[in-house]
Motif scaffolding. Sequence first.
Motif, PDB file in Angstrom:
ATOM      1  N   ALA A  58      13.781 -29.425 -89.955  1.00 12.22           N
ATOM      2  CA  ALA A  58      14.731 -30.160 -89.120  1.00 12.22           C
ATOM      3  C   ALA A  58      14.461 -29.882 -87.637  1.00 12.22           C
ATOM      4  O   ALA A  58      15.189 -29.151 -86.985  1.00 12.22           O
ATOM      5  N   ARG A  59      13.398 -30.469 -87.118  1.00 11.59           N
ATOM      6  CA  ARG A  59      13.057 -30.289 -85.696  1.00 11.59           C
ATOM      7  C   ARG A  59      13.768 -31.340 -84.845  1.00 11.59           C
ATOM      8  O   ARG A  59      14.213 -31.073 -83.762  1.00 11.59           O
ATOM      9  N   GLU A  60      13.792 -32.542 -85.384  1.00 11.42           N
ATOM     10  CA  GLU A  60      14.506 -33.634 -84.736  1.00 11.42           C
ATOM     11  C   GLU A  60      15.627 -34.051 -85.672  1.00 11.42           C
ATOM     12  O   GLU A  60      15.423 -34.115 -86.881  1.00 11.42           O
ATOM     13  N   SER A  61      16.756 -34.327 -85.094  1.00 12.18           N
ATOM     14  CA  SER A  61      17.884 -34.530 -85.990  1.00 12.18           C
ATOM     15  C   SER A  61      18.750 -35.726 -85.614  1.00 12.18           C
ATOM     16  O   SER A  61      19.011 -35.983 -84.442  1.00 12.18           O
ATOM     17  N   ASP A  62      19.167 -36.457 -86.649  1.00 13.33           N
ATOM     18  CA  ASP A  62      20.266 -37.409 -86.497  1.00 13.33           C
ATOM     19  C   ASP A  62      21.503 -36.624 -86.902  1.00 13.33           C
ATOM     20  O   ASP A  62      21.675 -36.305 -88.076  1.00 13.33           O
ATOM     21  N   ILE A  89      15.896 -20.937 -91.322  1.00 12.75           N
ATOM     22  CA  ILE A  89      16.183 -21.894 -92.406  1.00 12.75           C
ATOM     23  C   ILE A  89      16.003 -23.325 -91.897  1.00 12.75           C
ATOM     24  O   ILE A  89      15.404 -24.170 -92.569  1.00 12.75           O
ATOM     25  N   LEU A  90      16.511 -23.560 -90.687  1.00 12.85           N
ATOM     26  CA  LEU A  90      16.373 -24.903 -90.105  1.00 12.85           C
ATOM     27  C   LEU A  90      14.905 -25.276 -89.954  1.00 12.85           C
ATOM     28  O   LEU A  90      14.494 -26.397 -90.253  1.00 12.85           O
ATOM     29  N   LYS A 102      13.320 -26.042 -93.281  1.00 15.79           N
ATOM     30  CA  LYS A 102      13.750 -27.348 -93.792  1.00 15.79           C
ATOM     31  C   LYS A 102      13.101 -28.496 -93.021  1.00 15.79           C
ATOM     32  O   LYS A 102      13.285 -29.665 -93.350  1.00 15.79           O
ATOM     33  N   LEU A 154      18.377 -16.015 -88.866  1.00 16.78           N
ATOM     34  CA  LEU A 154      18.231 -16.535 -90.227  1.00 16.78           C
ATOM     35  C   LEU A 154      18.526 -18.036 -90.247  1.00 16.78           C
ATOM     36  O   LEU A 154      17.795 -18.825 -90.870  1.00 16.78           O
ATOM     37  N   HIS A 155      19.556 -18.394 -89.524  1.00 16.13           N
ATOM     38  CA  HIS A 155      19.945 -19.802 -89.405  1.00 16.13           C
ATOM     39  C   HIS A 155      18.797 -20.628 -88.808  1.00 16.13           C
ATOM     40  O   HIS A 155      18.431 -21.691 -89.333  1.00 16.13           O
TER      41      HIS A 155
END
Lengths: 102, 130
Positions: free
Chosen positions: A44-48, A38-39, A42, A34-35
């Motif tokens: 969020a494939r590449e992240s700072d 959700i990511l 959203k 699930l986590h």
Amino acid sequence: MLTVFSIVSDIDVPCRAVERPYSDPEVFLAIHNLHALILRKKGARESDATGDGTSYSLTIKRNYESYAQELKDKAKENRNDDDKGKRSAKKCSGLFVQAYGP
Amino acid sequence: MDLKTKMYIAFGSSMKSEKEDRAMMFLKTVDMKLKSVRLDKYYSESSYVSRFDKDTAVYIIPKKDATLNGSQKWKDTMREFVTDTYQYLKEYYKRENSEAGFSADKKLFGWEIAQRREDRVDRAQLTIEL
């Protein structure tokens, strides 16, 4: 939250029944997936990112009854000492805890 | 925590030390590429910085007795800290988002976890994080 759930759904669930699935690896897998979903949603494939650690207390490790008994025993000791005229500031604080403790 | 979405990317719990690297292990299971990461002084070690990909920029404040011994990534990180300190610190202090996240979690879900078994503590934490 559980109380609200019980009122709304009319289903009486003890908290232990909810806690037991925490040990189930399949439940962990479901939460993990699930986590991940959700990511992905959203975007969020590449992240700072930023990271840190924090600590939580596990108060349940200290049994309430034995803790209360411990406080009572300490207070008794202090009372006995007071009778003997050996009163000190530290012992006074022990009595204070007993008076206003849980 | 992802700075853009303010979501937790990875999580790990330990009864001993936060350095046990469970969050890094979790990170490997999530399809995510880190462009940059900010960590506190506790992680200010060459060995820890080397665990990230080559392309990941690591922002870390060196410890008092830090040396340049270690991987090339560690040396590059230290060079960046010295040559462009202002920009480096500007990035580093975005780390406060983590603190704010933990603070909000604790206010919302409480300062304690009412579980005894280690696996249940971990799962309860994971649920909070989610």
